[in-house]
Design an enzyme around this catalytic site. Structure first.
Site, mmCIF file in Angstrom:
data_model
loop_
_atom_site.group_PDB
_atom_site.id
_atom_site.type_symbol
_atom_site.label_atom_id
_atom_site.label_comp_id
_atom_site.label_asym_id
_atom_site.label_seq_id
_atom_site.Cartn_x
_atom_site.Cartn_y
_atom_site.Cartn_z
ATOM 1 C CG HIS A 126 -2.271 -24.112 -20.060
ATOM 2 N ND1 HIS A 126 -2.673 -25.010 -19.099
ATOM 3 C CD2 HIS A 126 -3.355 -23.914 -20.863
ATOM 4 C CE1 HIS A 126 -3.941 -25.346 -19.315
ATOM 5 N NE2 HIS A 126 -4.377 -24.689 -20.365
ATOM 6 C CG ASP A 163 -9.364 -22.748 -18.529
ATOM 7 O OD1 ASP A 163 -9.490 -21.797 -19.317
ATOM 8 O OD2 ASP A 163 -9.062 -23.912 -18.902
ATOM 9 C CG HIS A 165 -7.884 -26.966 -20.561
ATOM 10 N ND1 HIS A 165 -8.615 -26.002 -21.251
ATOM 11 C CD2 HIS A 165 -7.976 -28.105 -21.278
ATOM 12 C CE1 HIS A 165 -9.116 -26.553 -22.355
ATOM 13 N NE2 HIS A 165 -8.748 -27.821 -22.388
HETATM 14 ZN ZN LIG Z 1 -8.838 -23.940 -20.879
#
Ligand SMILES: [Zn+2]
Length: 307
Positions: A126, A163, A165
């Site tokens: 991220h 993942d 996300h």
């Molecule tokens: Zn994640």
């Protein structure tokens, strides 16, 4: 040739509070399962080294890296956002986490290992060029991929992100870079709430509805990634290995189990063996159910190491 397992004690010292799911005990849970499964002794082990400023600045802005260095607290926490906090050890851990990928690339290129898993934290996918978010400070996989492109002159590499996300930081760093094909899936409408309608053609990040099963995700991987990956013929494969799509993980609502992670890893290995001489560097990203995390990492490693 063997699978290299890279970690560092510094990655254990970064913590963001007792309440935080991205906790040092994640590494303990993985280590416990490595030992109890009996595969620990079958892996090569190395401690990671620091990524240099130059390594980090291939993908992050100078001002941002200076800001992180200035922000290390002497005690307690420095809050970047409510989920993303620095303690006195965070910067050291972040340098070791990013450095693990560089050590992995060099070890594989020198013929010391076939592939590698970096059991490091803080995670990275991220982290944006100028922003820490979502428990991430330095984008470990992007640092390693940019290093491999520059140092070894690869013309084509792939980044695979499983993942739960969306790997928004990684996507931002390589969007439109035709040397890179990024393939991911992510649960839609959860953090970081990215919309992918107008992705550049080197980005294959596919949204998945909540409560999708492992079988549905396998079909997506088969239908939406594999043809493109085989046609692209990456010379090196990088993996953002988050295990938070596991059905026991409380940060999201997908239904994967260990067998699904083993299957996805087998697909990745088949791509790497087709065009990349088997070269894979995998990074720990998410995964917050400690028991499921440890079991899933073992499933991933058993396929990487052909055990
Ligand atoms: Zn994640």
């Amino acid at each position: 040739m063997q699978t290299l397992y890279i970690t560092h004690p510094a990655c254990h010292l970064h913590e963001m509070g007792d309440w935080h799911p991205e906790c040092p005990q994640r590494l303990d849970a993985i280590n416990d399962q490595l030992l109890s499964s009996g595969i620990d002794g079958l892996l090569l082990h190395e401690q990671s080294t620091d990524a240099t400023d130059a390594d980090i600045l291939r993908v992050h802005a100078t001002d941002y890296w200076s800001f992180l260095k200035r922000s290390v607290p002497e005690s307690g926490y420095f809050e970047i956002d409510p989920d993303t906090l620095m303690n006195p050890h965070t910067l050291d851990a972040a340098r070791k986490a990013a450095g693990a990928g560089i050590l992995a690339v060099d070890s594989i290129m020198a013929g010391h290992a076939q592939n590698a898993f970096c059991a490091v934290r803080p995670p990275g996918h991220h982290a944006r060029p100028s922003l820490a978010m979502g428990f991430c400070f330095v984008n470990n996989i992007a640092v390693a991929a940019a290093y491999a492109l520059e140092k070894y002159g690869f013309e084509r590499i792939s980044i695979i992100d499983f993942d739960v996300h969306h790997g928004n930081g990684t996507a931002e760093m390589f969007a439109g870079d035709e040397r890179v094909l990024m393939c991911g899936f992510f649960q839609e409408s959860i953090f970081p709430n990215v919309h992918t309608q107008n992705q550049p053609k080197n980005m294959l990040n596919i949204p998945v509805e909540a409560y999708a099963s492992g079988e549905q995700v396998r079909k997506l991987v088969e239908d939406r990634w594999m043809t493109d990956l085989f046609e692209f013929e990456p010379q090196f494969v990088f993996v953002s290995a988050g295990f938070d799509a596991h059905r026991e993980d409380e940060l999201a609502q997908l239904g994967l189990v260990e067998a699904d992670y083993a299957w996805i890893t087998q697909q990745i290995v088949s791509v790497a063996e087709h065009s990349a001489q088997g070269r894979i560097v995998s990074f720990l990203e998410g995964g917050y159910s400690l028991s499921a995390l440890g079991r899933s990492v073992v499933a991933h490693l058993k396929v990487l190491a052909k055990l």
